[in-house]
Design a protein around this motif. Structure first.
Motif, mmCIF file in Angstrom:
data_model
loop_
_atom_site.group_PDB
_atom_site.id
_atom_site.type_symbol
_atom_site.label_atom_id
_atom_site.label_comp_id
_atom_site.label_asym_id
_atom_site.label_seq_id
_atom_site.Cartn_x
_atom_site.Cartn_y
_atom_site.Cartn_z
ATOM 1 N N GLN A 81 -13.759 -2.988 3.882
ATOM 2 C CA GLN A 81 -12.610 -3.475 3.138
ATOM 3 C C GLN A 81 -11.342 -3.215 3.942
ATOM 4 O OE1 GLN A 81 -12.434 -0.338 -0.300
ATOM 5 N NE2 GLN A 81 -10.334 -0.826 0.296
ATOM 6 N N THR A 82 -10.258 -3.866 3.541
ATOM 7 C CA THR A 82 -8.960 -3.643 4.157
ATOM 8 C C THR A 82 -8.480 -2.220 3.861
ATOM 9 O OG1 THR A 82 -8.424 -5.973 3.804
ATOM 10 C CG2 THR A 82 -6.593 -4.512 4.295
ATOM 11 N N VAL A 83 -7.820 -1.612 4.842
ATOM 12 C CA VAL A 83 -7.207 -0.297 4.632
ATOM 13 C C VAL A 83 -5.707 -0.478 4.455
ATOM 14 C CG1 VAL A 83 -9.001 0.886 5.940
ATOM 15 C CG2 VAL A 83 -6.966 0.062 7.132
ATOM 16 N N SER A 84 -5.030 0.559 4.002
ATOM 17 C CA SER A 84 -3.592 0.493 3.746
ATOM 18 C C SER A 84 -2.828 0.160 5.027
ATOM 19 C CB SER A 84 -3.101 1.815 3.165
ATOM 20 O OG SER A 84 -3.747 2.099 1.936
ATOM 21 N N ASP A 98 -1.297 -2.921 -8.835
ATOM 22 C CA ASP A 98 -0.687 -1.895 -9.678
ATOM 23 C C ASP A 98 -1.341 -1.852 -11.055
ATOM 24 O OD1 ASP A 98 1.011 -1.150 -7.624
ATOM 25 O OD2 ASP A 98 2.662 -2.426 -8.301
ATOM 26 N N GLU A 99 -2.689 -1.844 -11.042
ATOM 27 C CA GLU A 99 -3.530 -1.706 -12.237
ATOM 28 C C GLU A 99 -3.561 -2.945 -13.122
ATOM 29 O OE1 GLU A 99 -5.527 0.746 -12.658
ATOM 30 O OE2 GLU A 99 -4.771 1.978 -11.025
ATOM 31 N N GLU A 100 -2.878 -4.015 -12.747
ATOM 32 C CA GLU A 100 -2.911 -5.234 -13.556
ATOM 33 C C GLU A 100 -3.719 -6.314 -12.828
ATOM 34 O OE1 GLU A 100 0.880 -6.640 -14.757
ATOM 35 O OE2 GLU A 100 1.457 -4.783 -15.758
ATOM 36 N N VAL A 140 5.717 -7.824 -2.635
ATOM 37 C CA VAL A 140 6.410 -6.545 -2.734
ATOM 38 C C VAL A 140 5.410 -5.425 -2.502
ATOM 39 C CG1 VAL A 140 8.155 -7.433 -4.315
ATOM 40 C CG2 VAL A 140 6.049 -6.460 -5.238
ATOM 41 N N SER A 141 5.927 -4.244 -2.204
ATOM 42 C CA SER A 141 5.054 -3.083 -2.014
ATOM 43 C C SER A 141 4.268 -2.825 -3.291
ATOM 44 C CB SER A 141 5.885 -1.861 -1.644
ATOM 45 O OG SER A 141 6.557 -2.046 -0.407
ATOM 46 N N ALA A 142 2.953 -2.615 -3.143
ATOM 47 C CA ALA A 142 2.102 -2.418 -4.320
ATOM 48 C C ALA A 142 0.779 -1.810 -3.886
ATOM 49 C CB ALA A 142 1.878 -3.742 -5.045
ATOM 50 N N VAL A 168 -5.753 -0.081 -1.735
ATOM 51 C CA VAL A 168 -5.067 -0.495 -0.516
ATOM 52 C C VAL A 168 -3.569 -0.502 -0.809
ATOM 53 C CG1 VAL A 168 -4.789 -2.287 1.228
ATOM 54 C CG2 VAL A 168 -7.014 -1.943 0.132
ATOM 55 N N ALA A 169 -2.832 0.397 -0.152
ATOM 56 C CA ALA A 169 -1.383 0.456 -0.330
ATOM 57 C C ALA A 169 -0.734 -0.485 0.682
ATOM 58 C CB ALA A 169 -0.875 1.875 -0.146
ATOM 59 N N VAL A 170 -0.091 -1.525 0.177
ATOM 60 C CA VAL A 170 0.635 -2.468 1.024
ATOM 61 C C VAL A 170 2.124 -2.146 0.908
ATOM 62 C CG1 VAL A 170 1.185 -4.885 1.472
ATOM 63 C CG2 VAL A 170 -1.113 -4.241 0.711
#
Length: 277
Positions: free
Chosen positions: A116-119, A147-149, A168-170, A188-190
């Motif tokens: 999977q993609t990493v941050s 963001d959980e949605e 946006v950052s999420a 994954v933190a973008v």
């Protein structure tokens, strides 16, 4: 000739000279086994029922006898992927061999993520995508979350995020599902990095005798001017009358770039007399 009840003595090429002819009952398969799709570790039973004269029954997998499986029930306490295959049961009668329908037993392996993609960081306005690579059967479905949605309509293993969509950052993650359950990927933190904004002065008018300093601002990793200079600031001087366009590209520590442009007009001047506007 017949027996005392009048039954023919010759039956299926066999001759019985007793007082009564023994009447063999034809083999009839009453219940057929069923194709099954089950989760790894589950208990499974393949079942058939038969009437008539049967000498022996034998279960086969992929056309090969299964040792010791000579009953109408073929049971698995906990199926494994190696149990996947095609099964049927053979019934030997005094006259021939009859077979049940051939059915498929499919064992669904547990869900797992192979990759999977990493941050990562992302410059504002850039296109990007996230992915997961999952295994656990041939019928997988996906749901992406930000963001959980849940993100509506995003049901593929690849999530495209176009730069034009004002990403946006999420925190993103994906759930993969099969008939046996669900599994969530790592988060994954973008992080979206704003583009640098060099601040050149607005359009300016100077005389041939003036010197103008154009400064793109400090704190950037790299500068590139339309003149070819790689300095933070350039000096505009000694130009003939006319209009000149200057632009600069700056790059920050994240590799994100920003641009600015200004126009400089050079006049002959009046040597001490202010220019008329």
């Amino acid at each position: 000739p017949g027996d005392l009840d009048g039954n023919p003595r010759i039956l299926h090429d066999a001759l019985d000279m007793g007082a009564y002819e023994y009447r063999l009952k034809a083999c009839i398969i009453v219940t057929q086994p069923l194709t099954q799709r089950v989760c790894e570790g589950a208990g499974v039973t393949l079942e058939t029922t038969v009437t008539g004269d049967v000498i022996q029954c034998q279960w086969q997998k992929n056309g090969v006898n299964i040792p010791g499986e000579n009953h109408c029930l073929l049971q698995f306490d906990a199926v494994a992927p190696g149990d996947t295959g095609f099964y049927h049961c053979l019934f030997a009668t005094p006259f021939n061999v009859k077979s049940t329908d051939t059915v498929r037993l499919s064992v669904i392996e547990p869900l797992r993520f192979e990759g999977q993609t990493v941050s990562f960081n992302l410059c504002a306005g850039e296109d990007t995508s996230l992915y997961v690579l999952a295994s656990g059967g041939d019928s997988l479905w996906y749901r992406w979350y930000r963001d959980e949605e849940m993100i509506p309509g995003r049901t593929a293993p690849l999530l495209s995020l176009p730069g034009s969509g004002n990403t946006v950052s999420a925190a993103y993650y994906c759930t993969v599902n099969n008939h046996c359950g669900s599994l969530a990927s790592d988060i994954v933190a973008v992080t979206v990095i704003p583009l640098p904004e060099p601040q050149l002065p607005g359009d300016t008018t100077i005389t041939v005798n003036d010197t103008l300093i154009l400064d793109a601002g400090d704190g950037y990793r790299q500068y590139l001017w339309s003149t070819g200079s790689e300095d933070q600031a350039i000096q505009v001087t000694g130009l003939a009358p006319g209009t000149y366009l200057y632009h600069v590209r700056v790059t920050n520590d994240h590799g994100c770039t920003g641009y600015d442009t200004t126009e400089v007009t050079v006049t002959k001047g009046t040597y001490g007399i202010p220019l008329q506007q």
